[in-house]
Design an enzyme around this catalytic site. Structure first.
Site, short mmCIF file in Angstrom:
data_model
loop_
_atom_site.label_atom_id
_atom_site.label_comp_id
_atom_site.label_asym_id
_atom_site.label_seq_id
_atom_site.Cartn_x
_atom_site.Cartn_y
_atom_site.Cartn_z
N HIS A 46 0.83 -1.20 0.00
CA HIS A 46 0.00 0.00 0.00
C HIS A 46 0.87 1.25 0.00
O HIS A 46 1.59 1.52 0.97
CB HIS A 46 -0.96 0.05 1.20
CG HIS A 46 -1.80 1.29 1.19
ND1 HIS A 46 -3.01 1.37 0.53
CD2 HIS A 46 -1.58 2.52 1.71
CE1 HIS A 46 -3.50 2.59 0.67
NE2 HIS A 46 -2.64 3.31 1.38
N ASN A 86 -3.30 9.65 -11.53
CA ASN A 86 -3.90 10.83 -10.90
C ASN A 86 -3.40 10.91 -9.46
O ASN A 86 -3.26 9.90 -8.79
CB ASN A 86 -5.43 10.71 -10.93
CG ASN A 86 -5.97 10.68 -12.35
OD1 ASN A 86 -5.46 11.36 -13.23
ND2 ASN A 86 -6.98 9.86 -12.59
N HIS A 97 -4.63 4.55 -3.43
CA HIS A 97 -3.65 3.46 -3.51
C HIS A 97 -3.01 3.64 -4.87
O HIS A 97 -3.73 3.63 -5.89
CB HIS A 97 -4.34 2.10 -3.36
CG HIS A 97 -3.43 0.91 -3.39
ND1 HIS A 97 -3.39 -0.03 -2.36
CD2 HIS A 97 -2.53 0.48 -4.31
CE1 HIS A 97 -2.50 -0.98 -2.66
NE2 HIS A 97 -1.97 -0.69 -3.85
N HIS A 99 -1.79 3.82 -8.39
CA HIS A 99 -2.18 3.03 -9.56
C HIS A 99 -1.87 3.78 -10.83
O HIS A 99 -1.89 5.02 -10.86
CB HIS A 99 -3.67 2.64 -9.52
CG HIS A 99 -4.62 3.79 -9.34
ND1 HIS A 99 -4.85 4.38 -8.12
CD2 HIS A 99 -5.40 4.46 -10.23
CE1 HIS A 99 -5.73 5.35 -8.27
NE2 HIS A 99 -6.08 5.43 -9.54
P1 AMP Z 1 -8.53 7.34 -9.99
O1 AMP Z 1 -9.76 8.17 -10.24
O2 AMP Z 1 -7.34 7.72 -10.80
O3 AMP Z 1 -8.25 7.23 -8.51
O4 AMP Z 1 -8.87 5.88 -10.52
C1 AMP Z 1 -9.62 4.96 -9.80
C2 AMP Z 1 -10.15 4.00 -10.81
O5 AMP Z 1 -10.59 2.84 -10.12
C3 AMP Z 1 -11.36 4.52 -11.61
O6 AMP Z 1 -11.05 4.52 -12.99
C4 AMP Z 1 -12.46 3.52 -11.25
O7 AMP Z 1 -13.31 3.24 -12.35
C5 AMP Z 1 -11.68 2.30 -10.81
N1 AMP Z 1 -12.36 1.40 -9.92
C6 AMP Z 1 -13.09 1.73 -8.81
N2 AMP Z 1 -13.55 0.63 -8.22
C7 AMP Z 1 -13.11 -0.44 -8.95
C8 AMP Z 1 -13.26 -1.85 -8.85
N3 AMP Z 1 -13.96 -2.44 -7.86
N4 AMP Z 1 -12.67 -2.63 -9.80
C9 AMP Z 1 -11.98 -2.06 -10.81
N5 AMP Z 1 -11.79 -0.74 -10.95
C10 AMP Z 1 -12.36 0.07 -10.04
ZN ZN Z 2 -4.22 0.05 -0.45
#
Ligand code: AMP
Ligand code: ZN
Length: 113
Positions: A46, A86, A97, A99
């Site tokens: 994390h 982002n 977290h 990504h």
């Molecule tokens: P961010 O807005 O950059 O923090 O990206 C978070 C991303 O996580 C978004 O594009 C969401 O659509 C995606 N997301 C949220 N929940 C899930 C989930 N359970 N499985 C897969 N993607 C998810």
């Molecule tokens: Zn995490």
């Protein structure tokens, strides 16, 4: 990390469509795809975001980028793609977290902000 959505996905408590996994990283399909191919690549450790990277924890980022290149090839994104992270509220980060989004499968919009 309790109450972290992506830590729960790593733990298998929340299902995901996995694309790649090893001991350090997980890649899975975004639940709300913004492009024909939309994959998230995350470290299993994390780390809240790019803003929480430091000399001790940043090695995983180079590993993530090697895997991004491999996943993009595997997904057939030969015409190119975009990698986005982002950060924080102004950056539009909704999951704290670290990504990296892989976006591709169409000609993406040129604007970034
Ligand atoms: P961010 O807005 O950059 O923090 O990206 C978070 C991303 O996580 C978004 O594009 C969401 O659509 C995606 N997301 C949220 N929940 C899930 C989930 N359970 N499985 C897969 N993607 C998810
Ligand atoms: Zn995490």
């Amino acid at each position: 990390m309790e109450n972290c959505l992506f830590c729960k996905i790593i733990a298998g408590d929340i299902p995901s469509t996995k694309v790649y996994e090893d001991d350090k990283v997980l890649a899975f399909r975004d639940i709300n795809p913004q492009a024909p191919t939309h994959i998230l690549v995350i470290p299993k450790e994390h780390i809240a975001g790019v803003d929480e990277l430091n000399a001790e924890n940043a090695a995983v980022v180079s590993h993530i980028f090697v895997k991004i290149a491999e996943i993009a090839k595997q997904e057939g994104l030969s015409g190119g793609y975009r990698v986005v992270s982002n950060i924080g509220e102004d950056g539009g980060q909704t999951v704290r977290h670290l990504h990296f989004h892989i976006l591709g499968g169409k000609k993406l919009h040129e604007g970034m902000a």
